[in-house]
Design an enzyme around this catalytic site. Structure first.
Site, PDB file in Angstrom:
ATOM      1  N   SER A 252       0.816  -1.208   0.000  1.00 34.31           N
ATOM      2  CA  SER A 252       0.000   0.000   0.000  1.00 34.31           C
ATOM      3  C   SER A 252       0.853   1.263   0.000  1.00 34.31           C
ATOM      4  O   SER A 252       1.739   1.379  -0.833  1.00 34.31           O
ATOM      5  CB  SER A 252      -0.929  -0.080   1.211  1.00 34.31           C
ATOM      6  OG  SER A 252      -2.077   0.656   0.968  1.00 34.31           O
ATOM      7  N   HIS A 394      -7.490  -5.753   0.274  1.00 35.55           N
ATOM      8  CA  HIS A 394      -6.276  -4.945   0.348  1.00 35.55           C
ATOM      9  C   HIS A 394      -5.458  -5.422   1.557  1.00 35.55           C
ATOM     10  O   HIS A 394      -5.821  -5.131   2.706  1.00 35.55           O
ATOM     11  CB  HIS A 394      -6.730  -3.493   0.539  1.00 35.55           C
ATOM     12  CG  HIS A 394      -5.638  -2.492   0.563  1.00 35.55           C
ATOM     13  ND1 HIS A 394      -4.912  -2.161  -0.555  1.00 35.55           N
ATOM     14  CD2 HIS A 394      -5.151  -1.724   1.568  1.00 35.55           C
ATOM     15  CE1 HIS A 394      -4.036  -1.226  -0.230  1.00 35.55           C
ATOM     16  NE2 HIS A 394      -4.151  -0.942   1.049  1.00 35.55           N
TER      17      HIS A 394
HETATM   18  C1  GCU Z   1      -5.572   4.624   1.505  1.00 38.78           C
HETATM   19  C2  GCU Z   1      -4.965   5.408   0.359  1.00 38.78           C
HETATM   20  C3  GCU Z   1      -4.105   4.518  -0.530  1.00 38.78           C
HETATM   21  C4  GCU Z   1      -3.086   3.776   0.306  1.00 38.78           C
HETATM   22  C5  GCU Z   1      -3.770   3.058   1.443  1.00 38.78           C
HETATM   23  C6  GCU Z   1      -2.829   2.400   2.457  1.00 38.78           C
HETATM   24  O1  GCU Z   1      -6.489   3.708   1.013  1.00 38.78           O
HETATM   25  O2  GCU Z   1      -6.014   6.014  -0.340  1.00 38.78           O
HETATM   26  O3  GCU Z   1      -3.431   5.293  -1.502  1.00 38.78           O
HETATM   27  O4  GCU Z   1      -2.337   2.899  -0.497  1.00 38.78           O
HETATM   28  O5  GCU Z   1      -4.540   3.981   2.201  1.00 38.78           O
HETATM   29  O6  GCU Z   1      -1.679   2.779   2.581  1.00 38.78           O
HETATM   30  O7  GCU Z   1      -3.318   1.516   3.174  1.00 38.78           O
END
Ligand code: GCU
Length: 414
Positions: A252, A394
């Site tokens: 992420s 995710h």
């Molecule tokens: C949010 C953000 C993403 C990121 C994520 C994370 O969803 O919008 O860009 O990758 O956080 O780091 O968990």
């Protein structure tokens, strides 16, 4: 760390592939003077530096050129950790001589290794003690973003936080395959808050009186990437680590950091992006899922202030993220997505690899070429690129790690 998707200004994210606008990607193999780039020499001497400069100026902000002395202090070492299967080292890495500025590296190396081990290096979101229940891991004393979540009190970690994130760090599996694993709590480098610039490594580079980065200066992702390179400074001189086989990975926002670290620091032997999405591996011109405006609105401290001029103006950004992947060439790169993580645009993450392919071909390497991503849990790879789409949310899970290790086995000839 909760992941929030959706934006803050009442606009629904685009999740319909048929509505993805047509777009033209900025040229990969044509220099700013209009000349075609036909070989490695022209790429390395001309086009690559141009693209790197554009990412520095317009996206991440410039990583300060100044060098800060990095001092390593071994805090603890256990040769019979994890039932004798691992050596555990914990090293405090000081930035300069101000003892308040440091990060703590946790390193596990396989005990039965006959030679220096290849290592996966990645930042963690919640403190080193959360990656495993091992009672020997020092508990992070930094304030985290975790408030009073279980295992934290007023944002500070307690004993209860041990092992909270074991699902993300399959340490035993990694060791049993002959790899070491190293991690650092990302907030040690730069706290993940818009008002934190005076606390983290940013301030080490401020001019007198400066309180926040200027327009072309780096954001938090840049600082996390810098921290990864400082961790590598330590790893390359540890006799238990193979200095030519350190893979950098991140999930992420930390995947955005691992890509930027890998693009800038050629010592990273493999670069891995796990669900890095917007500002990471995803093609931003697709406008699918998270957009530049979304990310700059919610996380104004992640990128350079210059990046904000591209809110709702993706097509004016002089780069796109296939070029970030191309900066890693000829080193192997792996991108992974998750099916329920449409916010990160799995297809856009895959396409960056495909569109970076021509640079890998300049080096005589075989890139991924299929125009459509592979199906669910059908990993594809060559010796220079890999991709998979995991089923589910995710996250970074054993499935992801197993594929990274298969890829590393192939690259390192294990
Ligand atoms: C949010 C953000 C993403 C990121 C994520 C994370 O969803 O919008 O860009 O990758 O956080 O780091 O968990």
């Amino acid at each position: 760390m909760t992941t929030i998707s959706g934006n803050l200004y009442g606009q629904e994210p685009l999740y319909d592939e048929s509505k993805v606008p047509s777009y033209h990607l900025p040229a990969l193999l044509e220099s700013e003077n209009g000349k075609a780039v036909k070989n490695v020499k022209q790429w390395e001497n001309k086009r690559r530096p141009e693209i790197l400069a554009l990412f520095s100026e317009q996206v991440h902000g410039k990583t300060p050129a100044g060098k800060i002395p990095v001092i390593f202090q071994l805090q603890s070492m256990e040769e019979r950790a994890l039932d004798g299967t691992a050596t555990r080292k914990q090293v405090r890495i000081f930035f300069g001589r101000d003892s308040s500025r440091h990060m703590d590296l946790l390193l596990y190396l396989p005990s039965n290794a006959k030679k220096p081990a290849p290592v996966f290096l990645g930042l963690n979101f919640t403190g080193n003690q959360t990656i495993h229940t091992d009672p020997g891991i020092l508990i992070s004393t930094r304030q985290t973003n975790n408030g009073n979540n279980p295992g934290y009190k007023d944002g500070y970690a307690t004993e209860e936080s041990r092992g909270l994130r074991v699902r993300r760090w399959p340490v035993e599996e990694i060791l049993s395959r002959g790899y070491g694993v190293a991690t650092i709590y990302y907030g040690d480098i730069q706290p993940d808050r818009p008002d934190s610039f005076r606390e983290g490594v940013h301030s080490l580079f401020f001019k007198p009186g400066q309180e926040k980065p200027g327009p072309g200066e780096w954001g938090a992702v840049g600082a996390w990437a810098w921290g990864l390179s400082r961790a590598l400074d330590y790893l390359v001189q540890d006799p238990g680590v193979n200095p030519d086989q350190v893979a950098v990975l991140g999930h992420s926002r930390l995947g955005k950091a691992s890509l930027w670290a890998g693009a800038q620091d050629p010592r990273f032997a493999i670069v891995i992006s796990n669900d890095s999405g917007e500002g990471g591996a995803a093609i931003t011109r697709r406008k699918y899922g998270e957009t530049i405006k979304d990310i700059n609105t919610r996380f104004p401290h992640w990128f350079s202030d210059n990046y904000k001029q591209y809110n709702n103006k993706e097509n004016e950004l002089p780069v796109d993220y296939h070029q970030l992947i191309a900066l890693i060439a000829p080193r192997p790169v792996y991108v992974a997505s998750a099916s329920d993580d449409q916010w990160a645009d799995p297809k856009g993450e895959y396409l960056s690899l495909v569109h970076a392919g021509p640079v890998y071909e300049l080096y005589g390497l075989e890139p991924l070429k299929a125009p459509e991503p592979p199906g669910l849990e059908k990993p594809v790879s060559t010796e220079s690129m890999g991709y998979h789409l995991r089923k589910g949310k995710h996250d970074i899970l054993l499935y992801d790690w197993s594929n990274y290790m298969d890829f590393a086995d192939k690259v390192f000839g294990k």
